[in-house]
Motif scaffolding. Structure first.
Motif, mmCIF file in Angstrom:
data_model
loop_
_atom_site.group_PDB
_atom_site.id
_atom_site.type_symbol
_atom_site.label_atom_id
_atom_site.label_comp_id
_atom_site.label_asym_id
_atom_site.label_seq_id
_atom_site.Cartn_x
_atom_site.Cartn_y
_atom_site.Cartn_z
ATOM 1 N N ARG A 13 5.481 40.699 36.815
ATOM 2 C CA ARG A 13 4.513 40.215 35.821
ATOM 3 C C ARG A 13 4.969 38.902 35.182
ATOM 4 N NH1 ARG A 13 0.702 43.665 35.840
ATOM 5 N NH2 ARG A 13 1.015 45.894 36.063
ATOM 6 N N LYS A 14 6.265 38.775 34.907
ATOM 7 C CA LYS A 14 6.778 37.539 34.298
ATOM 8 C C LYS A 14 6.603 36.361 35.238
ATOM 9 C CE LYS A 14 10.067 39.366 31.002
ATOM 10 N NZ LYS A 14 11.443 39.757 30.773
ATOM 11 N N VAL A 17 2.710 35.279 35.627
ATOM 12 C CA VAL A 17 2.090 34.461 34.585
ATOM 13 C C VAL A 17 2.779 33.112 34.425
ATOM 14 C CG1 VAL A 17 1.216 36.415 33.275
ATOM 15 C CG2 VAL A 17 3.446 35.467 32.697
ATOM 16 N N TYR A 18 3.910 32.899 35.083
ATOM 17 C CA TYR A 18 4.678 31.663 34.900
ATOM 18 C C TYR A 18 3.864 30.434 35.310
ATOM 19 C CZ TYR A 18 8.303 28.158 35.231
ATOM 20 O OH TYR A 18 9.037 27.020 35.068
ATOM 21 N N ASP A 20 0.997 29.446 34.489
ATOM 22 C CA ASP A 20 -0.460 29.576 34.568
ATOM 23 C C ASP A 20 -0.949 30.267 33.304
ATOM 24 O OD1 ASP A 20 -3.078 29.820 35.245
ATOM 25 O OD2 ASP A 20 -2.774 31.118 36.975
ATOM 26 N N THR A 21 -1.558 29.501 32.410
ATOM 27 C CA THR A 21 -1.975 30.069 31.128
ATOM 28 C C THR A 21 -3.122 31.068 31.283
ATOM 29 O OG1 THR A 21 -3.376 28.129 30.828
ATOM 30 C CG2 THR A 21 -1.234 28.099 29.730
ATOM 31 N N ALA A 23 -3.415 33.248 33.776
ATOM 32 C CA ALA A 23 -3.015 34.425 34.554
ATOM 33 C C ALA A 23 -2.861 35.654 33.664
ATOM 34 C CB ALA A 23 -1.703 34.151 35.280
ATOM 35 N N SER A 24 -3.278 36.817 34.202
ATOM 36 C CA SER A 24 -3.190 38.067 33.443
ATOM 37 C C SER A 24 -1.873 38.793 33.706
ATOM 38 C CB SER A 24 -4.343 38.986 33.842
ATOM 39 O OG SER A 24 -4.237 39.295 35.228
ATOM 40 N N GLY A 25 -1.210 38.455 34.807
ATOM 41 C CA GLY A 25 0.036 39.138 35.149
ATOM 42 C C GLY A 25 -0.173 40.241 36.170
ATOM 43 N N ASN A 32 4.087 31.113 42.866
ATOM 44 C CA ASN A 32 4.921 31.951 42.003
ATOM 45 C C ASN A 32 5.719 32.957 42.835
ATOM 46 O OD1 ASN A 32 3.252 30.557 40.260
ATOM 47 N ND2 ASN A 32 3.141 32.202 38.794
#
Length: 171
Positions: A13-14, A17-18, A20-21, A23-25, A32
């Motif tokens: 999950r970390k 979302v890295y 990418d604002t 992204a939900s995870g 990524n």
């Protein structure tokens, strides 16, 4: 085993979302996934190269999708672990790969930091500005925005741009 999986899922999950604002995870993009494999040591030497990672990513993702879910990520890891740990049994290899991933976070290698070396400090100190440039900032050094850049005309006078507004007698 389940605690190890939750650690891997947290890392997933970390990395998802890295950078990418939006992204939900829940889904991880290819770049990524590639970053995660590189930073966690799944990509190594000639055993696993970036091309292998990209091929596996495209193999496990749904057709037309841009991201992979955690379940698809596990499938991808099954594929990669046999290449990465050739000497291990099919049961040991996934554990070894998840061992590399758990508890990891995306690092910010190569992020540009602001510099205060040489002339930069002098150029960015607004208190030393002169002439027209000085008027673009208030006393605290904060920019005034458009008010500091453009001549705003005051049309409140009797006639447009009349300088002596309020001086004429009211008879």
């Amino acid at each position: 085993h389940s605690s190890k999986m939750s650690e891997v899922e947290r890392a997933f999950r970390k990395f998802a979302v890295y950078g990418d604002t939006a992204a939900s995870g829940n889904g991880m993009a290819g770049k990524n996934f590639s970053k995660m494999c590189k930073e966690c040591g799944v990509m190594e030497g000639k055993a696993v190269i970036s091309t292998d990672v990209d091929i596996v990513f495209n193999k496990v993702k749904a057709k037309g999708a841009r991201t992979i879910t955690f379940a698809e990520f596990q499938e991808a890891m099954k594929e990669l672990c046999t290449k990465r740990f050739k000497g291990k049994t099919p049961e040991e290899a996934p554990q070894a790969v998840y061992g590399l991933i758990e508890g990891k976070e995306p690092s910010n290698v190569g992020i540009t930091k602001t510099t205060k070396v040489g002339g930069v400090d002098r150029l960015t100190d607004t208190s030393k500005y002169t002439g027209n440039h000085k008027e673009r900032f208030d006393e605290s050094g904060k920019g005034k925005g458009p008010a500091g850049r453009q001549d705003v005309t005051d049309n409140s006078g009797y006639v447009g741009a009349y300088k002596g507004a309020g001086t004429y007698d009211k008879t």
